[in-house]
Each structure stands twice: as C-alpha cells, then as structure tokens.
Design a protein around this motif. Structure first.
Motif, mmCIF file in Angstrom:
data_model
loop_
_atom_site.group_PDB
_atom_site.id
_atom_site.type_symbol
_atom_site.label_atom_id
_atom_site.label_comp_id
_atom_site.label_asym_id
_atom_site.label_seq_id
_atom_site.Cartn_x
_atom_site.Cartn_y
_atom_site.Cartn_z
ATOM 1 N N PRO A 93 4.468 -45.419 21.750
ATOM 2 C CA PRO A 93 4.113 -44.059 22.200
ATOM 3 C C PRO A 93 5.092 -42.966 21.788
ATOM 4 N N LEU A 94 6.332 -43.322 21.407
ATOM 5 C CA LEU A 94 7.284 -42.303 20.941
ATOM 6 C C LEU A 94 7.217 -42.141 19.425
ATOM 7 N N ALA A 95 7.340 -43.264 18.719
ATOM 8 C CA ALA A 95 7.377 -43.215 17.251
ATOM 9 C C ALA A 95 6.037 -42.805 16.649
ATOM 10 N N VAL A 96 4.938 -42.963 17.398
ATOM 11 C CA VAL A 96 3.617 -42.598 16.870
ATOM 12 C C VAL A 96 3.526 -41.107 16.573
ATOM 13 N N TRP A 97 4.454 -40.310 17.144
ATOM 14 C CA TRP A 97 4.398 -38.864 16.926
ATOM 15 C C TRP A 97 5.006 -38.449 15.601
ATOM 16 N N LYS A 98 5.185 -39.446 14.710
ATOM 17 C CA LYS A 98 5.411 -39.112 13.301
ATOM 18 C C LYS A 98 4.165 -38.393 12.763
ATOM 19 N N ILE A 99 3.058 -38.557 13.464
ATOM 20 C CA ILE A 99 1.807 -37.886 13.090
ATOM 21 C C ILE A 99 1.984 -36.364 13.132
ATOM 22 N N SER A 100 2.858 -35.892 14.033
ATOM 23 C CA SER A 100 3.186 -34.465 14.123
ATOM 24 C C SER A 100 4.466 -34.350 14.956
ATOM 25 N N PRO A 101 5.640 -34.438 14.294
ATOM 26 C CA PRO A 101 6.923 -34.499 15.032
ATOM 27 C C PRO A 101 7.150 -33.346 15.995
ATOM 28 N N LEU A 102 6.466 -32.222 15.776
ATOM 29 C CA LEU A 102 6.607 -31.083 16.684
ATOM 30 C C LEU A 102 6.221 -31.449 18.112
ATOM 31 N N PHE A 103 5.335 -32.439 18.254
ATOM 32 C CA PHE A 103 4.805 -32.791 19.573
ATOM 33 C C PHE A 103 5.337 -34.131 20.089
ATOM 34 N N GLN A 388 1.191 -54.103 35.297
ATOM 35 C CA GLN A 388 2.652 -53.960 35.230
ATOM 36 C C GLN A 388 3.196 -54.451 33.886
ATOM 37 N N PHE A 389 2.596 -55.523 33.338
ATOM 38 C CA PHE A 389 2.998 -55.978 31.996
ATOM 39 C C PHE A 389 2.855 -54.830 31.002
ATOM 40 N N ALA A 390 1.714 -54.130 31.087
ATOM 41 C CA ALA A 390 1.425 -53.036 30.147
ATOM 42 C C ALA A 390 2.441 -51.908 30.295
ATOM 43 N N PHE A 391 2.766 -51.543 31.549
ATOM 44 C CA PHE A 391 3.741 -50.471 31.778
ATOM 45 C C PHE A 391 5.096 -50.832 31.156
ATOM 46 N N MET A 392 5.540 -52.068 31.383
ATOM 47 C CA MET A 392 6.847 -52.479 30.875
ATOM 48 C C MET A 392 6.847 -52.604 29.357
ATOM 49 N N GLU A 393 5.780 -53.154 28.809
ATOM 50 C CA GLU A 393 5.680 -53.295 27.350
ATOM 51 C C GLU A 393 5.672 -51.918 26.688
ATOM 52 N N THR A 394 5.047 -50.939 27.358
ATOM 53 C CA THR A 394 5.019 -49.564 26.834
ATOM 54 C C THR A 394 6.424 -48.983 26.744
ATOM 55 N N ILE A 395 7.191 -49.121 27.814
ATOM 56 C CA ILE A 395 8.558 -48.573 27.838
ATOM 57 C C ILE A 395 9.427 -49.255 26.792
ATOM 58 N N VAL A 396 9.404 -50.586 26.786
ATOM 59 C CA VAL A 396 10.267 -51.359 25.880
ATOM 60 C C VAL A 396 9.889 -51.091 24.416
ATOM 61 N N THR A 397 8.591 -51.120 24.111
ATOM 62 C CA THR A 397 8.138 -50.898 22.731
ATOM 63 C C THR A 397 8.487 -49.493 22.256
ATOM 64 N N ALA A 398 8.277 -48.504 23.130
ATOM 65 C CA ALA A 398 8.556 -47.112 22.749
ATOM 66 C C ALA A 398 10.008 -46.929 22.327
ATOM 67 N N VAL A 399 10.933 -47.483 23.107
ATOM 68 C CA VAL A 399 12.364 -47.289 22.817
ATOM 69 C C VAL A 399 12.804 -48.155 21.638
ATOM 70 N N THR A 400 12.337 -49.400 21.562
ATOM 71 C CA THR A 400 12.751 -50.272 20.452
ATOM 72 C C THR A 400 12.194 -49.779 19.110
ATOM 73 N N ASP A 401 11.025 -49.142 19.106
ATOM 74 C CA ASP A 401 10.490 -48.574 17.864
ATOM 75 C C ASP A 401 11.305 -47.369 17.396
ATOM 76 N N GLU A 402 11.962 -46.695 18.338
ATOM 77 C CA GLU A 402 12.821 -45.568 17.982
ATOM 78 C C GLU A 402 14.141 -46.051 17.379
ATOM 79 N N PHE A 403 14.625 -47.193 17.848
ATOM 80 C CA PHE A 403 15.900 -47.747 17.362
ATOM 81 C C PHE A 403 15.701 -49.200 16.929
ATOM 82 N N PRO A 404 14.863 -49.417 15.898
ATOM 83 C CA PRO A 404 14.489 -50.789 15.540
ATOM 84 C C PRO A 404 15.658 -51.635 15.042
#
Length: 625
Positions: A93-103, A388-404
């Motif tokens: 959910p964070l790195a996907v905004w390469k689609i438009s970094p302004l947002f 709850q799995f989905a919530f945690m996977e969202t947080i972890v994936t978002a941050v790890t995709d930013e700092f792979p």
C-alpha cells in the motif's frame, strides 16, 4: 550459438547486479491461497454481529434492495480496482504510489488507519478467547445469578421457568446473568469511572490479548506462505459451524418468529436516505476496501491471475454469508424471545452486545449449552483471525516494500517487533470498562478512511488516467474493463462515497457507551485520530514536491507522473511504455526474453503485442495533431 547480451534478462546474469537485488517478495504457494485469504478477510465479525441487526432495523427483507445496489455501485468496482493495483505492480500500500508519488500520503494514511484498527480488533479476539475458555465447563458461568459479580438486579430466566409462574414477570428493571458477566466480570466496569480513570490492567484479559497476538504472529511468521495455508482452515471452518448453528436454530420452537422479524419487508423504509446510507456503510466496511488488505493480498499473485472472476466470487460470497448469518442469529433470538415472553426487538442487539451478551444468554437455554457456546465462539475466533492476518500483512508488507534491502531478509523479526509494539499499545484496552475500545472503533476508521478511498479513486481515474489504467488491466488479464466498471470508477463510486462522507459529518454524534457520555477531551482525541489519517495526504504532497526541481507547477507535474520503475515487477511482463524501465534493465523487448525462455507466443503475449500496437497508433495520432 551465443545469445546477444541485449536479450539476456538481468535476473539470468551473474555478478554484482544479482547481489544488489533485494530478496524476493514471494508469492502464494497454492492456487486457492489468495481466494481463501480474501474470503477470510472480508467475511469477518461484522457479517455476524452487524449485518443482521442493520437489516432488521432498516426495513427487513427490503434492506436487501439497497444492499445489492450499493454492492454493485461501490463494493464490486472499488474491490476490483484495489486488486488490479496490487496485482499489476506487485507492491504494498505504500510502494504502490509509484503510480503517482505526489499522493503517497494516501498509503501513509492507510497504514495509520490499519494500525489503529489492528490494536482494538485483536482485543475483540482476546474477548472471544476469554469466552472460549469459559465455555470449557459443564455449567456456563453466565448461566445463573448468585456469583460474586452479580447484583440484586440479576434475574435468572431458569428460576422463572422452574417456578411455573402464571403471572407475567416485569423484567424492565432487571439484568440478565450474561449481561452482568460481561460488564462486571469480563470488563470489570465497576473498577472504572470512565475513560480518564480506566482502572488497573486485568491480568486474565492481558493474557488472552498476549495469546491472540502470539497466534497472529505464528500465522504470519513466513508471510503469505504461512498465512496462506492457515486460511484453508480459518476461512472454511466458520461456514461449517454457521450451518450447524443455523440447523440448530431453525429447529427451535419460536425460531420462525425471529426469522419473520428479520426478513419481513417494509418497503416504506426505502424512501429514507438513512437506509441507503446504512447499506453503503455495510458494504464499505464488510468488504474491507481502503484498508490495504486486498491490495496487499493481490500483490502476491502471479501477473495473470484472474482477479476479475475472484472479485465476483468474494463479493457475492460475502453478501450471501451475511444473509445466512442473519438466519442463524435471528432463529435463536426468536426462540429466546418466546422463552422470555418478550418481543424479538427487546432481545435483538448489534456488535459486542450480540456476541457477548444476547447470544451467550440464548446458549444457556439450549441442551448441551457449553458445546454450542464453544462452537459459536470458535466460529468468531476464526472469523476474527482472518481479518487480523490481513491487517498485519498489510502493515508488514507496506514497510518491507519501502525498505526491501534491509527489512525483507528480516521479515520475521520485523513482524515480531510490530506485534509486540501493537500489543503494548493495546494494554490500555485490558483495563476496566470498554471505553478506549469504543473510542478507537468509532474514530479510527471513520471519515478518514472514506477520504482515503475517494482520493484513491480520483487519483487512479483522473491523475493516472482511466485509459492508461484500463490498458494496464488489459495487459494483465487479456481484456479491458467494460462500461460498467468505467462508469463506476469515474462517477458513481466516488459520488456515493462523497455522499457517505457528507452524511457522516452532518449526522455526527458524540461517542457513547451505554449511558456514559465521553468527555470533550476524548472526543477531540477521537476526531484527531480520524483527521490525522487524511492529513497524511497533504503532508505526502509537500514531501513529494520538495524532492523535485523547477517551479512549483513543474514540481507538481513531475511528482504526479508515475515513477520510472512503475509497472509489472517482472521484466518479461513489461511491454510498451514499461519496456526497459526497470533499474539495470538491458532488454529492449521483454517479450523476446519470454519467448527465448519459454518458447512460443501465448494469449498473453498476443495481448502484449496488441497493447504495443494500440500505443503506437495513439502516438502517431498525437504526432499528426
């Protein structure tokens, strides 16, 4: 024969480039992992404790009309949009905004919302575990009065029934044993005077919360590889229990009284705007759009996974489950109302009141009550864990995709840190009362979430461009979205969400818990929680603009364009404008690499050729103009 260097994909070369690449994200390991994870995420506690109550208070069977219309206008299109964004980019959910970094602030707002929701949602799972363990006994502890936590107002229906009273008993000023068990024993509400004085931490609730976080961590330990296997049980077993509860419910005396109350259509309600808003809210929160979970799950798909089909399976399956749960709940409430001799509307409740007071009380009226109670709470446990799995996977994936490079190899340790941090933040929820949980529930995912979803819709269709987005889907699935999806994305979905947002602001009411009114400082804190999530959007814009060069308008234009490496994550899937835009890419035509590796041209390669041809034609038209 020597293969020309230009046709060799970077992934097949040895040397420094390979050592600099981040660890692979991984994918789902089974064909049904993604589908079951989405079903488990969407089918949650709200299907059992919110939908049935919303239906009967908003026109009974007539509520299904606005419900399915709102599903078609808001639910299905936004669901499909999120899945498409995640699968096309293979990013969180964070790195996907390469689609438009302004947002990129939209992604930051999403993570803040999901983190707040994860804190209190796991507390609800802790309550479920508490009741699950309490059901492992021959007599349910909330079955009778006379315990240390009961008061003089406690009235035991078993005593009334055994006494064979011929005159009606006035139960208006009495309290059921299950209600006192919940409020005075589980929540220990007498130990707290309000949100400013929550009292001491309850060690038994604290241990249940620790256990729930431990279960969640063990299930997401290896990311989607582990959670994708757990959902084979947690997403399917609730249906088995639901069917058992339904069969048991409809065979009880007075069950049809409750079902008739639940489904009798009152079409005059359809003239009320409130009913349509309630239907849209139910769809909005039940499908979990805007929380990033759908986007995260789709990001682990292969590039050509048929998410179009999966969208309809999950959204319609979720709606049918909600309706089925209504039958299971109201059949038992009908029996309960007959046993107590009161109308169904006096026993019907929503939310925690249904799960922890009314339904447990109904269980005490059945033979083998501990067995049915255990089944019910085990169903709630599996329903809650999936979300709850989905919530945690969202947080972890978002941050790890930013700092792979740094976090992806240490994903298990990073997940542990997140779980421990959220557990410590949730300790205040284990104190007396339920005040902090109500505050988080009311404000964490309210108008902030709606602003996030509306902005996402507008950015994808207007800033990135509807034509370009449809072309991406064509490249991925082999066909373009039809007029229905385009009309919803462009106009209907954002307009409906805007109406929801305006309605929520106009009809805003301060939070309450029973007769307790929250103080002003708590209201302000709650509003700040909601506002902070969408303030991330302008904050992200400022950061993105400062990173660019030129005049202010030039910076805004540059920041709103997709990043250079935006597009499919694998080079063989990149065609047209996405060719050779990956870092270190040496291949002028990934399609040729794909043919060299696998041989022949598949239907998806044909699609790639079509997309390339379309883009060339458009470029020619533009140059002629």
């Amino acid at each position: 024969p020597v293969t020309p260097e230009l046709l060799v994909s970077p992934s097949s070369q040895d040397g420094e480039l390979g050592s600099e690449c981040p660890e692979d994200r991984g994918n789902w390991t089974g064909r049904l992992d993604f589908l079951l994870s989405c079903i488990g995420y969407c089918v949650g506690l709200g299907n059992v404790w919110r939908f049935p109550y919303r239906a009967y208070t908003n026109g009974g069977g007539a509520f299904l009309v606005p419900y399915f219309i709102m599903l078609a206008i808001c639910g299905i299109p936004i669901f499909f949009m999120e899945l498409s964004l995640g699968q096309f980019s293979s990013l969180g959910p964070l790195a996907v905004w390469k689609i438009s970094p302004l947002f990129k602030g939209i992604g930051m707002g999403t993570i803040l919302i999901v983190s707040l929701v994860a804190i209190y949602y796991n507390m609800i799972i802790a309550y479920v575990l508490f009741y699950l363990f309490a059901s492992l006994t021959s007599d349910l502890p909330w079955q009778h009065c006379g315990n240390w936590w009961n008061t003089d107002l406690c009235l035991d229906h078993h005593v009334i029934k055994a006494g064979n009273t011929t005159f009606p008993v006035n139960i208006t000023n009495t309290v059921s044993p299950s209600e006192e068990y919940w409020s005075r024993y589980v929540l220990h509400i007498q130990g707290s005077s309000g949100i400013g004085d929550p009292g001491r931490i309850r060690w038994n609730l604290c241990l249940c919360l620790l256990l729930s976080w431990t279960i969640v961590y063990l299930c997401i330990l290896k990311g989607v590889k582990s959670s994708g296997k757990v959902v084979y049980f947690t997403a399917t077993f609730p249906y088995l229990i639901l069917v058992m509860l339904l069969i048991r419910g409809v065979t009880l005396e007075g069950a049809w009284k409750g079902i008739r109350f639940y489904l009798t259509p009152q079409f005059d309600h359809l003239l009320s705007s409130k009913v349509w808003i309630e239907a849209a809210l139910q769809i909005f929160y039940s499908l979990g759009v805007g929380f990033g979970g759908l986007l995260t799950f789709a990001s682990y798909n292969t590039f050509h996974q048929n998410i179009y089909r999966d969208t309809f399976i999950v959204t319609l399956g979720n709606a049918i489950t909600s309706i089925l749960a209504g039958f299971a709940i109201f059949s038992v409430l009908g029996y309960m109302s007959q046993e107590l001799g009161v109308p169904v509307n006096q026993v019907a409740k929503a939310g925690p009141g249904l799960a922890f007071v009314v339904y447990p009380q109904a269980m005490t009226m059945l033979p083998l009550s501990p067995f049915w109670s255990f089944l019910f709470f085990f169903m709630l446990l599996t329903l809650g864990l999936d979300s709850q799995f989905a919530f945690m996977e969202t947080i972890v994936t978002a941050v790890t995709d930013e700092f792979p490079y740094y976090l992806r190899p240490k994903k298990a340790s990073f997940s542990a840190v997140i779980c421990i941090a959220l557990f410590l933040m949730g300790l205040i929820l284990t104190t007396g009362g339920m005040y902090w949980l109500v505050l988080l529930d009311d404000y964490s995912a309210g108008f902030g979430l709606m602003v996030v979803v509306i902005t996402t819709c507008l950015v994808v269709t207007r800033v990135y461009g509807m034509k370009r987005f449809c072309r991406d889907i064509h490249m991925m699935l082999g066909f373009k979205p039809g007029p229905y999806f385009r009309a919803c994305w462009m106009v209907l979905s954002p307009a409906t969400m805007m109406a929801l947002l305006v309605y929520n602001i106009i009809k805003y009411q301060p939070s309450e818990y029973g007769s307790y009114r929250f103080p002003t400082w708590a209201e302000v804190l709650g509003i700040l929680m909601g506002v902070l999530s969408f303030l991330m959007i302008p904050l992200g814009m400022v950061v993105a603009v400062l990173r660019e060069e030129g005049t202010l308008w030039e910076r805004v234009q540059q920041a709103s364009r997709p990043a250079m490496d935006w597009g499919p994550s694998l080079e063989e899937n990149r065609t047209g404008m996405y060719v050779a835009s990956l870092a270190g890419s040496q291949s002028p035509k990934p399609l040729m690499v794909h043919m060299r590796k696998y041989g022949g041209i598949t239907s998806y390669e044909n699609t790639a050729i079509e997309v390339d041809r379309e883009m060339e034609e458009e470029e020619e038209e533009e140059s002629m103009m």
